[in-house]
Design an enzyme around this catalytic site. Sequence first.
Site, PDB file in Angstrom:
ATOM      1  N   CYS A 154    -100.240  36.609  17.236  1.00 55.90           N
ATOM      2  CA  CYS A 154    -100.618  37.729  18.091  1.00 55.90           C
ATOM      3  C   CYS A 154    -101.221  37.188  19.375  1.00 55.90           C
ATOM      4  CB  CYS A 154    -101.606  38.662  17.387  1.00 55.90           C
ATOM      5  SG  CYS A 154    -103.213  37.901  17.077  1.00 55.90           S
ATOM      6  N   CYS A 165    -104.242  34.854  19.263  1.00 54.72           N
ATOM      7  CA  CYS A 165    -103.938  33.457  18.934  1.00 54.72           C
ATOM      8  C   CYS A 165    -103.675  32.671  20.210  1.00 54.72           C
ATOM      9  CB  CYS A 165    -102.710  33.372  18.032  1.00 54.72           C
ATOM     10  SG  CYS A 165    -102.909  34.139  16.410  1.00 54.72           S
ATOM     11  N   ASP A 193     -83.708  36.964  58.581  1.00 53.94           N
ATOM     12  CA  ASP A 193     -83.297  36.079  59.661  1.00 53.94           C
ATOM     13  C   ASP A 193     -81.795  36.283  59.833  1.00 53.94           C
ATOM     14  OD1 ASP A 193     -83.673  33.830  61.522  1.00 53.94           O
ATOM     15  OD2 ASP A 193     -82.335  32.808  60.120  1.00 53.94           O
ATOM     16  N   ASP A 197     -82.914  30.944  55.383  1.00 50.38           N
ATOM     17  CA  ASP A 197     -82.074  29.928  54.748  1.00 50.38           C
ATOM     18  C   ASP A 197     -82.859  28.860  54.008  1.00 50.38           C
ATOM     19  OD1 ASP A 197     -83.076  28.231  56.670  1.00 50.38           O
ATOM     20  OD2 ASP A 197     -81.245  28.112  57.841  1.00 50.38           O
ATOM     21  N   ASP A 237     -86.357  28.014  58.106  1.00 48.13           N
ATOM     22  CA  ASP A 237     -87.275  29.148  58.042  1.00 48.13           C
ATOM     23  C   ASP A 237     -88.458  28.912  57.108  1.00 48.13           C
ATOM     24  OD1 ASP A 237     -85.491  30.544  59.697  1.00 48.13           O
ATOM     25  OD2 ASP A 237     -84.300  31.148  57.976  1.00 48.13           O
TER      26      ASP A 237
END
Length: 721
Positions: free
Chosen positions: A20, A23, A418, A616, A620
């Site tokens: 769970c 844990c 862009d 790209d 950029d």
Amino acid sequence: MSNNPTATDTLTFDVEGMTCASCAVRVERVLNRQEGVEAVVNYAGGEARVDLAENVDIEALRAAVSKIGYEINLVAEDEERITQVERYSEEERFQWRNFLLAAVFTAPVLVLGMLGPDERWSHLLQWALVTPVEFVFGWQFHKVAGKQLRSLGASMDTLVSLGTLSAYFFSIWAIFTGEAVFFETAGAIITFILLGRYFEARAKGRASAAVTKLLELGAKEARLLRDGAEIMVPIEDVRLGDLMVIKPGEKIPTDGEITDGTSSLDESMLTGESMPIDKATGDEVFGATLNQQGRITVRATKVGQETALQQIVKLVADAQASKAPIQHLADRVSGVFVPVVILIALATFALWMGFGGEISPAVRAAVAVLIIACPCALGLATPTAIMVGSGRGAELGVVFKGAEIFERARSIDTVVFDKTGTLTRGLMSLADVVTDEDIGRFLYLAGSVEGASEHPIARAVALGAEERDIELGRVSDFENFPGGGVVGTVDGIRVTVGTAKFLADQGHHLPQRYTHSLEQSADAGHTSFLAGWDGEARGALAVADVLRPTAAPAVLHLREMHVEVAMLTGDNQRTADSIARSVGIDRVLAEVLPGDKAAEVARLQSDGRRVAFVGDGINDAPALTRADLGMAVGTGTDIAIEAGDVILMSGDPTLANTAMGLARATFRTIKQNLFWAFFYNTAMIPLAALGFLNPMFAAAAMASSSVTVVSNSLRLRRFGR
């Protein structure tokens, strides 16, 4: 891997024994207490991602985790995903076998307990039947609970163990005292929870299947060309520089460069791009893509973990192992949940005894509280959604690099593209020629001079001439004037190509017909210039960066998502406005120098906008980093761009829509899951404490809550279909 890793080691461990969310919280807390360790534990994935400082002893980590009742095992990088899927399959078979056997013994106990006679022989038979259910098929709960008790810990197994043992031993006592027995309750609780664990293991296996499918896409063998002969070898034996022969219908074994032949390749498994891509000598190819037509020879340039496919798998695996900020709330609750529930159960028993004085209803209510409150759903709510969302993204050509991205994407209200390489193909082509000269001679002279330049615009003119079957001439005395144009001599003629101002400065007369043509080209979004010789401009040329056919639909879809779309470009305002109009963009940021892109993003943010930037990934990078969400267009070679938060595996701008839509859908699913998990526990505990919830129904409801959360996450697999 040595026991003394380097300072850069990030390791993955399988974690055994987690049942769970509490844990996972305990294991993570213990690991992070160790000096030089930073860990994130994923309950849904059953793994821990651990960043280790230099000289951290792995055996010491194992010992620390073992002390609290869990085990960690180091996973080799190339085995990680397969190991996880095998673990789920094994868990699924184990729980199904236990459930079937438990059901066989529990069914008659339910019949006797609910419909049978209230006789001692019936009670003794129920005792005999439920004992193997409690201590054989349900032993996993008591085993884990015992380990955790020794370290003063508690988890879901503690609640199940306490609840079922209370019902079991109370019923034994009740046989000899005349009270009502609850053997059917103990058996039904374990049986229902085993069924829930089976469905949970099955669903988690499906949630992680997308990345496994990616791994399975890779070729298993390669045909190598050695000493003029072709030999088949396992893919693991391929080395850098090896020449591989790939026939039509075969997969590319690993990333490489075509050295001989042409073909069309299906790269959809990596990029999501449905159309085949034509490839020729010198072009790059990527492992796992499909050769559709010609026979090609490929030199291996990347192998093993360096290939595009393996990088995708690693990025997706990292995203699945990370935690979204919203998960920390569930972790804090889970960390204290089990002890609080035990206190509530004790208080429930005491209150029932205080007000009613009857032990049977008090035990029944306390057991119902213990069983209904198991915090499995809390631990599964966030990681299962992230596992499915990131896996589905990889199938669609979108790679998310962290879980927090799903949360960030929900607040994005502005997407900035862009222009070059995203909305356009980034490849200039000759769009128009206006001249009173013979067009063949005009393109021969202008194209020859432009062919001596490496500038993309010049190359577009030269290629445009060659596409018209014009053989270009030799150029002498070539000169390049950056920002103006070029000058060269062709067949004894001094040819000038460039801007109107440049030609005027070179002493050329500019006929009005050609200057007017420049204005018309600018209105159409083209880049235009003049060519001339003998003191006269002889014609105008226009080149254009071709728009992607999906650019306009991508913009329209984003606007339908109530996102403002802007375009950023270095073009002049008139050209930029023309291109923006053609794709439906209203906001244009024109004449922006490459170094100023990040500043434009910052300006939008200062206006209160939450900005995603699509670029790209190389030129950029500053803008991608500055944006609230950076979406980098990858081409395989730059797949692991550090600047971007999201990798778009092809240049199709609609992948930006896919990324935004999938991220929002994933976060919406996380919120739905957390609401269900919190609502379930807060609503059901009071009902159980007040005696309105039978412990057997509580077990069924608890098991179904986890399955509901995982099933809701699995709906993301249908995104985009």
